[in-house]
Each structure stands twice: as C-alpha cells, then as structure tokens.
Write a protein that holds these residues in place. Structure first.
Motif, PDB file in Angstrom:
ATOM      1  N   UNK A   1      -0.575 -21.698   1.611  1.00 47.46           N
ATOM      2  CA  UNK A   1       0.484 -22.410   0.879  1.00 47.46           C
ATOM      3  C   UNK A   1       0.636 -21.898  -0.548  1.00 47.46           C
ATOM      4  N   UNK A   2      -0.362 -21.136  -1.018  1.00 41.98           N
ATOM      5  CA  UNK A   2      -0.291 -20.588  -2.365  1.00 41.98           C
ATOM      6  C   UNK A   2      -0.465 -21.615  -3.452  1.00 41.98           C
ATOM      7  N   UNK A   3      -1.268 -22.648  -3.213  1.00 40.70           N
ATOM      8  CA  UNK A   3      -1.437 -23.711  -4.206  1.00 40.70           C
ATOM      9  C   UNK A   3      -2.905 -23.889  -4.570  1.00 40.70           C
ATOM     10  N   UNK A   4      -3.139 -24.358  -5.787  1.00 35.28           N
ATOM     11  CA  UNK A   4      -4.473 -24.678  -6.279  1.00 35.28           C
ATOM     12  C   UNK A   4      -4.413 -26.053  -6.926  1.00 35.28           C
ATOM     13  N   UNK A   5      -5.184 -27.003  -6.415  1.00 36.20           N
ATOM     14  CA  UNK A   5      -5.133 -28.377  -6.889  1.00 36.20           C
ATOM     15  C   UNK A   5      -6.519 -28.858  -7.302  1.00 36.20           C
ATOM     16  N   UNK A   6      -6.599 -29.692  -8.357  1.00 38.62           N
ATOM     17  CA  UNK A   6      -7.896 -30.258  -8.759  1.00 38.62           C
ATOM     18  C   UNK A   6      -8.453 -31.160  -7.665  1.00 38.62           C
ATOM     19  N   UNK A   7      -9.782 -31.170  -7.558  1.00 37.74           N
ATOM     20  CA  UNK A   7     -10.455 -32.023  -6.581  1.00 37.74           C
ATOM     21  C   UNK A   7     -11.419 -32.923  -7.334  1.00 37.74           C
TER      22      UNK A   7
ATOM     23  N   UNK B   1     -14.401 -28.238 -13.759  1.00 34.89           N
ATOM     24  CA  UNK B   1     -13.334 -28.759 -12.906  1.00 34.89           C
ATOM     25  C   UNK B   1     -13.394 -28.042 -11.570  1.00 34.89           C
ATOM     26  N   UNK B   2     -13.403 -28.813 -10.479  1.00 38.68           N
ATOM     27  CA  UNK B   2     -13.396 -28.252  -9.127  1.00 38.68           C
ATOM     28  C   UNK B   2     -11.958 -28.204  -8.623  1.00 38.68           C
TER      29      UNK B   2
END
Length: 369
Positions: free
Chosen positions: A174-180, A166-167
């Motif tokens: 912003x302190x966020x991590x989202x799937x790409x 998963x990338x």
C-alpha cells in the motif's frame, strides 16, 4: 549330422544375450550413471574482490546471495551466484549505506541509508531493483523486523538521541507507514494482528522480562512467558530463552502457535558485564532445524579463550547434532534448504554442512586469479 536339440539351445542362448544387451543399452540411455545423478555442484571460491567488498547480506535462494560493494562514490547491490560466479547489479545508492536485510519470502530488500545526520532513508526494492517503498525518517538509530507471516509488512522503530522512540508499521504493497502504539521499542510480529515484546521494568535493572503479546487492533495483551532473556518469532514456532536461576543454566524453548512447548534444549551461556551472551543462530524454516553455537566451556565472554561448537537442533524431535567442534563465534545465515551457510563477521565465508568444508568467498587484493 547336427543335433537339433543342441541347435535349439544355442539359438536360445544367443537370443538371450541379444535381449540382455538391448536391455542394458536402453537402461544406459534412460538412467544416468550414479556419479552423474548425485554429483554435487562446486562453489566458486574467492569470487568476490576484497578491496571493494562491504558485506554479504544473506540468501535470495539456495544458490544466490545479496552482496554489497563500494564502487567509486556509490554503494552497489549485486545478486551473486555462488556456483557459476555470475553477478547482476540491481541497485545503487550514494555512499551513505548503513545496513540492509532480505524479506522472509526472499523477494524484497530493505536498505537503510543515512544521507544526513539524524536522518534515515528507508528504501525497499524488489529483486529486480524496482523501488517499492521509500521514506525519510528523522532518526538517531533505526531497527526493523519483517513480518514472517506477511512479507509485505514490517515493523520499524526510530530512536531519537535521548533514546525516546516511535514504532511504525510499514505496508509495502500500500506504500504507507503508520505509527503503532506499543510500550516497548523492540517489537516483532506474532501474527497478522498481534505483536510480541519484552515488557521491561524501567524502575529496575534486569536481564529478563515477561514476554507479552499485544493485539494491534484492540490493544489487548497476554503474557506468554513470565521471564524471558531473549525471544524470536519464527514462522512455525516461537523461541524464548529463560532460566529458573539467575546464573543459569538456560533453556531454549520452542513454543507452538497454540502455546504448547514443542521442544526445549538446556545450555550454559557465557556471562557478560550486564547480561548473558546469546550465541549467533539461524532457523531453517520449514524444516524445524536451528543452527547455533554453544560454548565448549563455562565462563565470562569478556575473558573467554575457549572454543565453540556449531550444533543443529531439531525443534520437532528434540535431537541435537554436533556439526563442528571448534569454530570462532561469528554470524551465520543458512540457505532455505539448510545445506550451506554464510559465515563470518561480514558473511564472507561459506560452511558446507554436508561436507564440513569452509570456503572463502573473498579474493584478497593483488592475489592471482
């Protein structure tokens, strides 16, 4: 009787001497001697202790590096100045350290640790040790790539034990991590809104693949290079290595943001069991200089007993300069100004490209100070 003409000449001569002396005195006060003006600082050799040394990560400035060492049950991170030998501890973690890297703007540090099996902790700190981002990620293996155009964002790929992946896109600010949603795991930023990857065919074994650009906003794709063995996106250009023949020679192409080939260099690469060896290199952004190794003889890397040359390529003019003719093939990282480079399997040495000196940073345990 005194000759008035002779007196006038004598007075003029004495005044001229006084005037010249005054000028020389003023020049001495305002202009430092040439030796002082161009005197180069000396690096502190053997300033790091080998028994607690883990590795050097890279440059935080033209004089400072990030170094890692073991202290009791912790792994500590220090900023080390090569010229005055000073060290400043900025962060520490329990002894589960895996790796670290420095952001392109030299202001942030990513630390990968593994406090538990099949789990990774990603911590991003500032130069002062302040935690800017932290996230636990289920992972068997982890890779990441900083954004060369925006040092607040990076791409990270988490692999499972079966190599499914998963990338993620991380926004530090912003302190966020989202799937790409991308089809390949090894991804780099091409711009603020697009990424690059090699589009490997899963049905057949190959050493090259098309180099594809994908817009992360609308998913649109473009093929930039039909067949690429290796690629790397720098701030000012894109490197793609390819060959028209399976056995080489190979061409390093430097491609502008508009898609034009800026310069190219052709070399013979050493073969490996299933691919080709891309020698260690580093790009000095802003100067357009690439420092890389070249094998001095053809052959297979597994049985190679020859030497390597360290060369500098000017990616703007196309000029090649040989810096060293006989060096072991080991990782290399250069300062932003391109004058010196960390070198070695743990980046434990420094190569001075202006004097061709190699300086050992590690002091062996038990050696005299």
């Amino acid at each position: 009787m005194i000759n008035n003409k002779k007196v006038s000449v004598l007075i003029w001569f004495l005044l001229s001497i006084l005037w010249l002396s005054a000028c020389q005195s003023e020049e001495t006060q305002t202009s430092p001697p040439e030796k002082e003006k161009f005197e180069k600082k000396e690096m502190v050799a053997e300033g790091l202790t080998s028994d607690i040394f883990v590795e050097n990560i890279g440059w935080l400035s033209d004089s400072e590096i990030l170094t890692v060492q073991n202290e009791d049950s912790n792994t500590s991170f220090y900023i080390y100045n090569l010229y005055d030998g000073s060290k400043m501890k900025i962060y520490e973690i329990p002894s589960s350290y895996v790796s670290a890297s420095i952001s392109p703007d030299k202001e942030k540090i990513l630390i990968h640790s593994a406090p538990e099996s099949y789990s990774a902790q990603v911590t991003i700190i500032g130069r002062d040790g302040e935690v800017l981002f932290q996230e636990d990620v289920p992972s068997y293996e982890l890779t990441h790539s900083w954004n060369k155009f925006d040092a607040n964002t990076l791409l990270m790929t988490s692999f499972s034990e079966d190599w499914s992946f998963q990338v993620f896109q991380i926004d530090v600010e912003k302190g966020i991590m989202e799937p790409l949603d991308v089809e390949q795991p090894f991804v780099q930023w091409q711009s603020d809104s697009s990424v690059l990857f090699q589009d490997w065919n899963t049905e057949e074994v190959s050493v090259s693949a098309p180099l594809v650009s994908q817009n992360i906003l609308d998913g649109g794709k473009d093929t930039l290079v039909d067949s690429s063995v290796h690629f790397n996106q720098f701030k000012d250009s894109l490197l793609s290595i390819s060959s028209r023949e399976e056995e080489g020679p190979f061409t390093y192409q430097f491609i502008t943001s508009s898609g034009e080939i800026q310069t190219e260099f052709t070399v013979d690469l050493l073969s490996r069991y299933s691919d080709w060896l891309i020698p260690y290199y580093d790009m000095i952004d802003g100067k357009g200089h690439m420092i890389t190794f070249k094998a001095n003889e053809p052959g297979s890397f597994d049985t190679y007993t020859g030497t390597f040359s360290l060369v500098k390529w000017d990616t703007v003019s196309g000029k090649e300069t040989v810096l060293f003719e006989d060096l072991p093939l080991e990782p290399i990282q250069c300062t932003p100004n391109g004058e010196i480079c960390l070198y070695g399997n743990q980046l434990e040495k420094v190569i001075d490209l202006t004097t061709t000196n190699i300086i050992q940073l590690l002091k062996e345990e038990g050696a005299d100070m």
